[in-house]
Design a protein around this motif. Structure first.
Motif, PDB file in Angstrom:
ATOM      1  N   LEU B  51       0.811  -1.226   0.000  1.00 14.28           N
ATOM      2  CA  LEU B  51       0.000   0.000   0.000  1.00 14.28           C
ATOM      3  C   LEU B  51       0.844   1.277   0.000  1.00 14.28           C
ATOM      4  N   ARG B  53       1.584   4.994   0.906  1.00 17.75           N
ATOM      5  CA  ARG B  53       1.313   5.836   2.063  1.00 17.75           C
ATOM      6  C   ARG B  53       0.517   7.093   1.676  1.00 17.75           C
ATOM      7  N   VAL B  56      -3.251   6.739   1.801  1.00 17.51           N
ATOM      8  CA  VAL B  56      -3.786   6.800   3.166  1.00 17.51           C
ATOM      9  C   VAL B  56      -3.858   8.262   3.626  1.00 17.51           C
ATOM     10  N   VAL B  75      -9.744  -2.004   6.936  1.00 20.80           N
ATOM     11  CA  VAL B  75      -9.389  -3.304   6.353  1.00 20.80           C
ATOM     12  C   VAL B  75      -9.716  -3.349   4.854  1.00 20.80           C
ATOM     13  N   PHE B  76      -8.788  -3.898   4.079  1.00 20.35           N
ATOM     14  CA  PHE B  76      -9.038  -4.109   2.654  1.00 20.35           C
ATOM     15  C   PHE B  76      -9.755  -5.431   2.425  1.00 20.35           C
ATOM     16  N   LEU B 277      -3.304  -8.442   2.453  1.00 25.18           N
ATOM     17  CA  LEU B 277      -3.076  -7.135   3.071  1.00 25.18           C
ATOM     18  C   LEU B 277      -3.500  -7.172   4.534  1.00 25.18           C
ATOM     19  N   LEU B 278      -2.595  -6.767   5.402  1.00 25.79           N
ATOM     20  CA  LEU B 278      -2.912  -6.703   6.828  1.00 25.79           C
ATOM     21  C   LEU B 278      -3.797  -5.483   7.084  1.00 25.79           C
ATOM     22  N   PRO B 279      -4.475  -5.440   8.237  1.00 23.57           N
ATOM     23  CA  PRO B 279      -5.262  -4.237   8.538  1.00 23.57           C
ATOM     24  C   PRO B 279      -4.366  -2.994   8.574  1.00 23.57           C
ATOM     25  N   VAL B 280      -4.919  -1.861   8.118  1.00 19.73           N
ATOM     26  CA  VAL B 280      -4.212  -0.579   8.207  1.00 19.73           C
ATOM     27  C   VAL B 280      -4.480  -0.038   9.612  1.00 19.73           C
ATOM     28  N   VAL B 281      -3.429   0.224  10.362  1.00 24.05           N
ATOM     29  CA  VAL B 281      -3.610   0.757  11.716  1.00 24.05           C
ATOM     30  C   VAL B 281      -2.980   2.145  11.777  1.00 24.05           C
TER      31      VAL B 281
END
Lengths: 95, 475
Positions: B51, B53, B56, B75-76, B277-281
């Motif tokens: 992803l 940056r 975001v 989350v994607f 893809l991991l969660p975006v935190v």
């Protein structure tokens, strides 16, 4: 819950997988088995537990907004069945 | 029966990043087909998305501007469907946990403000392009656009007319270009609108069945398509028919909408969280870092223009339709100290001329300092309104300052009392009938005399002074 033959045909259609009647029969049995497992898991009380979107509790790493790719069209299209004027050609689709 | 219209909009905002959402390919528009499609967009086996940056950050930027909730964990998900311009067989999007939650956008309809609720905004990738011209009876696929970052901004069904829908789309367009997250180019597809339209009898609580008009890429088409669709739905219902949920396309040539697919063959997208893809935190710092770079927003600037320069709320709204307009106005207002006069010239003469010539402000031949030069000369009485318009026309074609035009064309307003008195006396002597009528109480006769003086001065006499001196002489 238990699936029907129609459910299997619909799932196969959505996934664009061709299945024969015999395969529908076998797939139905396999899918119903899987649903049995899911039912067991759903019986567990998960009140107060936050759902996870990924099995590992880690977060996504990001990349900077920089163009790093160069043009490799020729190499990538070498494996394509048909190309013209730089375009990939596919069977005609009009929605 | 009286019908109420209900409209909600989904807008695809293309983010102006240098590289794609999940790869380092360029997003530049207009390149040779497939020269900006990497193995990620081509969906070669084993590739993984990473992803960007900037996507975001730009999403957070819009979220803050909409006063929206920013979901610190988002989350994607995979949206599954088969189409050749989407080689993976799924689009990476967001479903249950989008990055931007509920917010609001204030729109201006006529002179009335209305608050429209924004449901959510989520990050996703664009698909490629299918070219259906004849390639040996086949379809050509260009994947340069695949993977271009989009924000899909979804509104609540809060709009009640085509005009409100257009006002919302315009306000959102202003905002995303103002924030610098989208180039706003509608011809190139940087801002695409889907409209969900339904009608219901006035007073009915439940919504009617909606139809979705896809892919409208101009404000004019948006308005035409919605108006046509509303009328079609009302006619259908009044003829005893039923509305079936459907997706429709607008044909600009016929001005009609036509069915693309019905609910029966609607897609079943089978969304699920994308395991690649991991969660975006996001941390508070991530959000604060973006917040620190936020510009003054259109609404804030509008209020300031009213307070600081004394312009009307309506003028202030027009002046903040784009950042370019607002900056232009502020330059002129600051240079002249004449906010109201500057607003009048920009929203009046300048806007009309740009409109007539089909130009955007960016291409305006008169820059802010030169318009300021003109406004100063109107404010200090050197130019009458009529002469000022003449100077304006000259500024449009000649690269001169207002003062240079006044000097060159001898347009200075005559405010010399002696010179005006002389012309007034001549006019009185030459028009005994008008003088008599005025003295008999006919106010209009004074205008006739003033007209004579203005004519004698070739339009250069100060009109207010002419009136004053005439009254003195005739008293």
């Amino acid at each position: 819950m238990s699936l029907t033959h129609q459910d299997v045909a619909r799932i196969a259609q959505l996934a664009r997988i061709e299945v024969t009647d015999a395969q529908v029969e076998a797939t139905l049995a396999q899918l119903n088995n899987i649903f049995g497992l899911i039912e067991q898991m759903q019986a567990v009380d998960t009140t107060g537990i936050e759902p996870m979107a990924h099995p590992q509790d880690v977060s996504l790493r990001l990349r900077d907004d920089v163009v790093t790719e160069t043009d490799h069209r020729e190499a990538y299209q070498a494996v394509a069945p048909q190309v013209e004027k730089g375009l990939f050609l596919v069977p005609k689709v009009i929605e | 029966m009286k019908w109420e219209v209900v409209i909600g909009l989904e807008v695809h905002v293309q983010l102006n990043t240098a590289s794609k959402i999940f790869s380092g390919s360029s997003t530049a528009f207009g390149a040779e087909p497939n020269t900006q499609a990497s193995v990620v967009e081509l969906a070669f086996p084993g590739v993984l998305p990473v992803l960007n940056r900037a996507v975001v950050d730009k999403a957070i930027r819009l979220g803050l501007a909409l006063n929206a909730t920013i979901n610190k964990k988002n989350v994607f998900a995979r949206k599954n469907y088969f189409y050749p311009d989407l080689p993976k067989g799924y689009q990476i999007s967001q479903m249950d946990l989008p990055i931007v939650g509920p917010g609001t956008l204030t729109i201006l309809v006529g002179e009335e403000e209305k608050v429209i609720r924004v449901t959510r905004a989520h990050m996703e990738e664009d698909a490629g392009k299918s070219l259906h011209e004849d390639f040996q009876g086949m379809t050509g696929i260009d994947l340069n656009r695949a993977g271009t970052p989009l924000l899909e901004v979804v509104s609540e069904p809060d709009m009640r007319s085509a005009e409100e829908a257009v006002a919302y789309a315009r306000a959102l367009h202003t905002l995303v270009t103002w924030l610098g997250i989208c180039d706003g180019n509608m011809q190139e597809g940087s801002f695409r609108v889907d409209a969900n339209v339904s009608v219901r009898p006035f007073g009915q609580a439940e919504f009617g069945t909606r139809r979705e008009i896809k892919n409208l890429n101009s404000f004019r088409f948006l308005e035409q398509a919605i108006k046509y669709e509303i009328q079609w739905q009302i006619d259908t219902l009044e003829d005893g028919g039923r509305i079936e949920q459907a997706t429709v396309l607008f044909d600009p040539d016929s001005g009609e909408t036509r069915m693309m697919r019905s609910k029966e063959d609607a897609h079943d997208y089978r969304y699920f969280p994308d395991p690649d893809l991991l969660p975006v935190v996001l941390s508070d710092d991530d959000i604060a870092r973006v917040a620190a770079t936020m510009p003054e927003l259109p609404g804030q600037m509008k209020a300031r223009f009213v307070a600081e320069y004394g312009v009307s709320a309506y003028d202030a709204a027009l002046l903040t339709t784009s950042l370019a307009h607002a900056e232009y106005f502020e330059q002129v207002a600051r240079a002249t100290g004449q906010g109201k006069l500057a607003a009048n010239w920009i929203n009046g003469e300048l806007a009309a001329r740009l409109n007539r010539e089909g130009l955007e402000l960016a291409a305006c031949p008169i820059d802010a300092p030169r318009l300021a030069g003109l406004v100063v000369r109107v404010a200090d009485g050197t130019l009458s309104n009529k002469l000022a318009k003449q100077v304006f026309d000259a500024l449009w074609v000649d690269a001169l300052s207002a003062d240079e035009v006044i000097e060159r064309d001898g347009l200075k307003q005559v405010s010399d009392v002696g010179a005006i008195e002389k012309m007034v006396e001549e006019a009185i002597a030459a028009n005994p009938k008008a003088v008599e009528e005025f003295r008999a109480g006919k106010e209009k006769a004074l205008n006739a005399l003033a007209g004579q003086v203005m004519k004698a001065s070739k339009g250069k006499a100060n009109p207010a002074q002419v009136q004053d001196i005439l009254r003195q002489k005739l008293a």
